[in-house]
Design an enzyme around this catalytic site. Sequence first.
Site, PDB file in Angstrom:
ATOM      1  N   GLU A 139     -17.176 -28.559  48.606  1.00  0.00           N
ATOM      2  CA  GLU A 139     -15.713 -28.506  48.480  1.00  0.00           C
ATOM      3  C   GLU A 139     -15.090 -29.785  49.058  1.00  0.00           C
ATOM      4  O   GLU A 139     -14.180 -30.369  48.478  1.00  0.00           O
ATOM      5  CB  GLU A 139     -15.200 -27.259  49.213  1.00  0.00           C
ATOM      6  CG  GLU A 139     -13.728 -27.019  49.113  1.00  0.00           C
ATOM      7  CD  GLU A 139     -13.339 -26.043  48.004  1.00  0.00           C
ATOM      8  OE1 GLU A 139     -14.174 -25.214  47.606  1.00  0.00           O
ATOM      9  OE2 GLU A 139     -12.189 -26.133  47.557  1.00  0.00           O
ATOM     10  N   ASP A 190     -14.353 -19.212  53.748  1.00  0.00           N
ATOM     11  CA  ASP A 190     -14.524 -18.646  52.406  1.00  0.00           C
ATOM     12  C   ASP A 190     -15.991 -18.634  52.001  1.00  0.00           C
ATOM     13  O   ASP A 190     -16.504 -17.632  51.482  1.00  0.00           O
ATOM     14  CB  ASP A 190     -13.725 -19.461  51.378  1.00  0.00           C
ATOM     15  CG  ASP A 190     -12.258 -19.529  51.718  1.00  0.00           C
ATOM     16  OD1 ASP A 190     -11.823 -18.803  52.632  1.00  0.00           O
ATOM     17  OD2 ASP A 190     -11.536 -20.313  51.074  1.00  0.00           O
TER      18      ASP A 190
HETATM   19  C1  GLA Z   1      -8.516 -21.725  52.439  1.00  0.00           C
HETATM   20  C2  GLA Z   1      -9.700 -22.494  52.998  1.00  0.00           C
HETATM   21  C3  GLA Z   1     -10.281 -21.778  54.206  1.00  0.00           C
HETATM   22  C4  GLA Z   1      -9.195 -21.416  55.219  1.00  0.00           C
HETATM   23  C5  GLA Z   1      -8.014 -20.743  54.535  1.00  0.00           C
HETATM   24  C6  GLA Z   1      -6.867 -20.521  55.481  1.00  0.00           C
HETATM   25  O1  GLA Z   1      -8.931 -20.511  51.894  1.00  0.00           O
HETATM   26  O2  GLA Z   1     -10.701 -22.671  52.026  1.00  0.00           O
HETATM   27  O3  GLA Z   1     -11.293 -22.577  54.797  1.00  0.00           O
HETATM   28  O4  GLA Z   1      -8.793 -22.546  55.940  1.00  0.00           O
HETATM   29  O5  GLA Z   1      -7.542 -21.497  53.438  1.00  0.00           O
HETATM   30  O6  GLA Z   1      -7.217 -19.631  56.484  1.00  0.00           O
END
Ligand code: GLA
Length: 387
Positions: free
Chosen positions: A161, A173
């Site tokens: 990512e 995530d």
């Molecule tokens: C996105 C990012 C995560 C996290 C959230 C906020 O989903 O991918 O890593 O930072 O935002 O909590």
Amino acid sequence: MEKDILVKAFIETYGEGEVAGYFSPGRVNLIGEHTDYNGGFVFPCALTFGTFLLIRKTNNPFFRFSSLNIRGSESVGLDKLAIPLAKGNWVNYPLGTIAQFVKRGVGFSSGADILISGNVPGGAGLSSSAALEVVTAVAINDQFATGIGKVELAKMSQKAEHEFAGVNCGIMDQFASAMGEKDHAIFLNCDTLEYELVPVKLEGIKVVIGNTNSPHSLDSGQYNERVRQCQAAVDALKPQIDIANLGGISVDQFTSLQHVISDEVVRRRARHVVTEIKRTTDAVSALKSGNIELFGQLMNASHDSLRYDYEVTGFELDTMVEEIRKIGGVIGSRMTGGGFGGSTVSLVRDSAVDNLIETVGKKYFQRTGLKAEFYVAEIGQGGHRVF
Ligand code: GLA
């Protein structure tokens, strides 16, 4: 989706032969937002919707990628696996993940054919991209017998990512998509990656996701800006307190030291992070002791902090949360994920779910002109082989 339909589509795309299938889920975060890249706590769970990946190893000197959801197939030579495609090309997610294997010294002497099919609503803030990265990591690890552990696969997916999508995201995530367990949320320390699986079987209560259908876009630059602002706060605090990230400072310490952060916006960003980390640990304790009302109050406080201090909510998310909170039987409601559109997550008594979907759906449409979608979340399993 049915195995037979997927296999048929694979054979139509690439021809007859053996096929293996893998699945990785999207996630919903119950509390702990924008804390992961600050070494704080998060509390996400894997969903039952996610991304399927079908794969067949070949003798070809290239990998081929196609998707049932998105137009545009790609063929990438084995000597080009570590080079991103044009910005915005969806293949960057699986390719970026394969690139991490190459960077670790995994040599691919031949390629594979890959077909993707996802059912995470895109732009809903439910981690369709992490699901795609993690399913790729799990499939490549298995098919090419690279023997890498699941936590490492999550980290490689996160790197994909960063390097191929340009989003400096935290680990939440990808970790949730790789490590999720049915009917459990993951209480994760993003600094050490120590984690605990906490049962989320709530008697008479549902986890309801509300998709604002206002697409969130993480590569909008605002996410990376928040990451930079948190670093600026750490830099300002460092002469006073020895911390590597905002996860290292308590709410009390922050309250007495915050004056050294001269930029008022940066100070508010840091306040969100520091208080959100505390709310997350408090919420997990509340859940464990059966105090679901307190859990709900902390969810509400989390949203308000994301709205006023972190400023990542926006009109649609705020409108939906406002309307949801008016419904009797709602225990707590907040945005979930990166923000700037995407979804809300709410704890709702069983008896109130239908009323919420109907009433909020109407009110939200009146106020925004957008049609909301609601899903009663089922907490599913992290990335695995399905056939
Ligand atoms: C996105 C990012 C995560 C996290 C959230 C906020 O989903 O991918 O890593 O930072 O935002 O909590």
